[in-house]
Write a protein that holds these residues in place. Structure first.
Motif, PDB file in Angstrom:
ATOM      1  N   LEU A   7       0.830  -1.197   0.000  1.00  0.00           N
ATOM      2  CA  LEU A   7       0.000   0.000   0.000  1.00  0.00           C
ATOM      3  C   LEU A   7       0.870   1.255   0.000  1.00  0.00           C
ATOM      4  O   LEU A   7       0.593   2.224  -0.718  1.00  0.00           O
ATOM      5  CB  LEU A   7      -0.910  -0.007   1.229  1.00  0.00           C
ATOM      6  N   ALA A   8       1.944   1.235   0.792  1.00  0.00           N
ATOM      7  CA  ALA A   8       2.848   2.382   0.839  1.00  0.00           C
ATOM      8  C   ALA A   8       3.518   2.592  -0.514  1.00  0.00           C
ATOM      9  O   ALA A   8       3.682   3.738  -0.973  1.00  0.00           O
ATOM     10  CB  ALA A   8       3.909   2.171   1.923  1.00  0.00           C
ATOM     11  N   GLU A   9       3.885   1.512  -1.183  1.00  0.00           N
ATOM     12  CA  GLU A   9       4.513   1.635  -2.506  1.00  0.00           C
ATOM     13  C   GLU A   9       3.535   2.224  -3.516  1.00  0.00           C
ATOM     14  O   GLU A   9       3.908   3.095  -4.309  1.00  0.00           O
ATOM     15  CB  GLU A   9       4.990   0.258  -2.972  1.00  0.00           C
ATOM     16  N   ARG A  10       2.298   1.750  -3.479  1.00  0.00           N
ATOM     17  CA  ARG A  10       1.286   2.290  -4.393  1.00  0.00           C
ATOM     18  C   ARG A  10       1.031   3.770  -4.117  1.00  0.00           C
ATOM     19  O   ARG A  10       0.860   4.565  -5.047  1.00  0.00           O
ATOM     20  CB  ARG A  10      -0.037   1.521  -4.237  1.00  0.00           C
ATOM     21  N   PHE A  11       1.036   4.150  -2.847  1.00  0.00           N
ATOM     22  CA  PHE A  11       0.818   5.558  -2.509  1.00  0.00           C
ATOM     23  C   PHE A  11       1.965   6.416  -3.029  1.00  0.00           C
ATOM     24  O   PHE A  11       1.728   7.500  -3.576  1.00  0.00           O
ATOM     25  CB  PHE A  11       0.683   5.731  -0.994  1.00  0.00           C
ATOM     26  N   GLU A  12       3.194   5.947  -2.858  1.00  0.00           N
ATOM     27  CA  GLU A  12       4.349   6.720  -3.334  1.00  0.00           C
ATOM     28  C   GLU A  12       4.304   6.916  -4.842  1.00  0.00           C
ATOM     29  O   GLU A  12       4.752   7.952  -5.359  1.00  0.00           O
ATOM     30  CB  GLU A  12       5.649   6.045  -2.915  1.00  0.00           C
ATOM     31  N   GLN A  13       3.753   5.960  -5.545  1.00  0.00           N
ATOM     32  CA  GLN A  13       3.589   6.114  -6.990  1.00  0.00           C
ATOM     33  C   GLN A  13       2.619   7.248  -7.323  1.00  0.00           C
ATOM     34  O   GLN A  13       2.758   7.924  -8.340  1.00  0.00           O
ATOM     35  CB  GLN A  13       3.088   4.805  -7.609  1.00  0.00           C
ATOM     36  N   GLN A  14       1.647   7.451  -6.453  1.00  0.00           N
ATOM     37  CA  GLN A  14       0.631   8.477  -6.663  1.00  0.00           C
ATOM     38  C   GLN A  14       1.015   9.834  -6.066  1.00  0.00           C
ATOM     39  O   GLN A  14       0.371  10.837  -6.344  1.00  0.00           O
ATOM     40  CB  GLN A  14      -0.700   8.034  -6.043  1.00  0.00           C
ATOM     41  N   ARG A  15       2.062   9.870  -5.240  1.00  0.00           N
ATOM     42  CA  ARG A  15       2.407  11.087  -4.510  1.00  0.00           C
ATOM     43  C   ARG A  15       2.614  12.300  -5.424  1.00  0.00           C
ATOM     44  O   ARG A  15       2.062  13.377  -5.140  1.00  0.00           O
ATOM     45  CB  ARG A  15       3.641  10.867  -3.630  1.00  0.00           C
ATOM     46  N   PRO A  16       3.403  12.219  -6.510  1.00  0.00           N
ATOM     47  CA  PRO A  16       3.585  13.409  -7.355  1.00  0.00           C
ATOM     48  C   PRO A  16       2.262  13.956  -7.903  1.00  0.00           C
ATOM     49  O   PRO A  16       2.056  15.170  -7.939  1.00  0.00           O
ATOM     50  CB  PRO A  16       4.490  12.900  -8.483  1.00  0.00           C
ATOM     51  N   TYR A  17       1.388  13.055  -8.311  1.00  0.00           N
ATOM     52  CA  TYR A  17       0.073  13.480  -8.817  1.00  0.00           C
ATOM     53  C   TYR A  17      -0.735  14.160  -7.720  1.00  0.00           C
ATOM     54  O   TYR A  17      -1.326  15.232  -7.932  1.00  0.00           O
ATOM     55  CB  TYR A  17      -0.673  12.266  -9.353  1.00  0.00           C
ATOM     56  N   LEU A  18      -0.762  13.561  -6.546  1.00  0.00           N
ATOM     57  CA  LEU A  18      -1.525  14.130  -5.437  1.00  0.00           C
ATOM     58  C   LEU A  18      -0.983  15.500  -5.045  1.00  0.00           C
ATOM     59  O   LEU A  18      -1.751  16.418  -4.732  1.00  0.00           O
ATOM     60  CB  LEU A  18      -1.494  13.179  -4.230  1.00  0.00           C
ATOM     61  N   HIS A  19       0.339  15.637  -5.068  1.00  0.00           N
ATOM     62  CA  HIS A  19       0.933  16.933  -4.733  1.00  0.00           C
ATOM     63  C   HIS A  19       0.568  17.971  -5.787  1.00  0.00           C
ATOM     64  O   HIS A  19       0.317  19.139  -5.463  1.00  0.00           O
ATOM     65  CB  HIS A  19       2.452  16.815  -4.604  1.00  0.00           C
TER      66      HIS A  19
END
Length: 294
Positions: A7-19
């Motif tokens: 889950l943490a890995e999937r979130f990190e993949q989305q982090r730039p988009y979310l930011h």
């Protein structure tokens, strides 16, 4: 443990988009980072088995966090004036740098962020999510507790205001930089007419000088007045380093390793239409400007 790491890995993949979403919603780098961190905390507490579409779930959560921040900001009336200079995204990358195309692709000009600050929180959310990120209105509607038709109207109102107030921007960074260089040279020489020549007649200068000005943002809206103000800056022009700020031409003014100001320029039809300046020492201290040091 394995599921948590996944889950943490999937979130990190989305982090730039979310930011990117949060920055466009808030115009503040620190608040955007806080919103992304809050989104992670909510995900870590959620039942992942109930999350069918992780990207959509994260978009909804970060958007709602940002919406609450905007509403709180509105209630507190934190800014003394209606206009403020948003946080800039600064890079020393040049037009021939391979990173530059990526910077432009993910950029949003300060002039546009200023206009977004004039929207109501629901209008801003609808416009940012739909027009900038392609989120459908039926997904936006529950975030603002409205119908899809009303969400569409919110985005439409925001779009009209953006088109009416945000100036079109020249996309050629080399041309932008040439105009800024001419501006700096005229400021250095105290050449009022030379400055007026590179300024749009309706140019807008916004400057956050910090505590010395009661944290107010000074706004000047006349080419000649901006030119006269620029001549007072002239003695610092030798210390100006070219930068890419929110995808456009800008400068970072550094003297003896100390940042004095950040200046972002919006260039339209070969002339400067807007200048956004941050000279507040407190705000300047939040940026990593080591790449511009002597």
């Amino acid at each position: 443990m394995a599921e948590s790491a996944w889950l943490a890995e999937r979130f990190e993949q989305q982090r730039p988009y979310l930011h990117s979403v949060a920055y466009r919603m808030l115009g503040s780098l620190s608040e955007a980072e806080d919103a992304v961190q809050e989104t992670w905390l909510r995900l870590s507490r959620a039942d992942s088995d109930e999350v069918d579409n992780l990207a959509a779930w994260l978009t909804t959560v970060v958007a709602r966090v940002c919406l609450n921040t905007l509403r709180t900001r509105q209630r507190r009336r934190e800014e003394p004036l209606d206009t403020r200079v948003p946080d800039p995204v600064i890079t020393p990358a040049g037009p021939d740098d391979p990173e530059h195309s990526a910077v432009l692709a993910d950029s949003v000009g300060l002039a546009l962020l200023v206009v977004l600050d004039t929207l109501s929180p629901p209008e801003r959310l609808a416009f940012v999510l739909h027009d900038m990120f392609g989120v459908p209105f039926d997904e936006i509607a529950p975030m603002v507790d409205r119908s899809p038709a009303t969400a569409r109207q919110l985005a439409s109102r925001a779009r009209r205001r953006v088109r009416g107030q945000a100036p079109p921007v020249d996309t050629d960074l080399v041309r932008q930089r040439a105009v800024v260089t001419a501006f700096l040279a005229a400021a250095r020489d105290g050449d009022i007419e030379g400055l007026v020549a590179v300024l749009h007649p309706d140019v807008v200068l916004r400057s956050d000088g910090g505590a010395t000005r009661a944290r107010h943002t000074t706004v000047i809206t006349s080419a000649r007045e901006v030119a006269e103000q620029a001549t007072t800056f002239g003695r610092f022009s030798p210390y100006a380093r070219h930068a890419v700020i929110n995808g456009g031409a800008g400068v970072v003014v550094m003297a003896s390793g100390r940042p004095l100001s950040i200046m972002a320029f919006t260039v339209h039809d070969g002339r400067i239409a807007e200048i956004d300046v941050i000279a507040d020492p407190e705000r300047l201290g939040r940026f990593d400007l080591s790449a511009f040091a002597d």
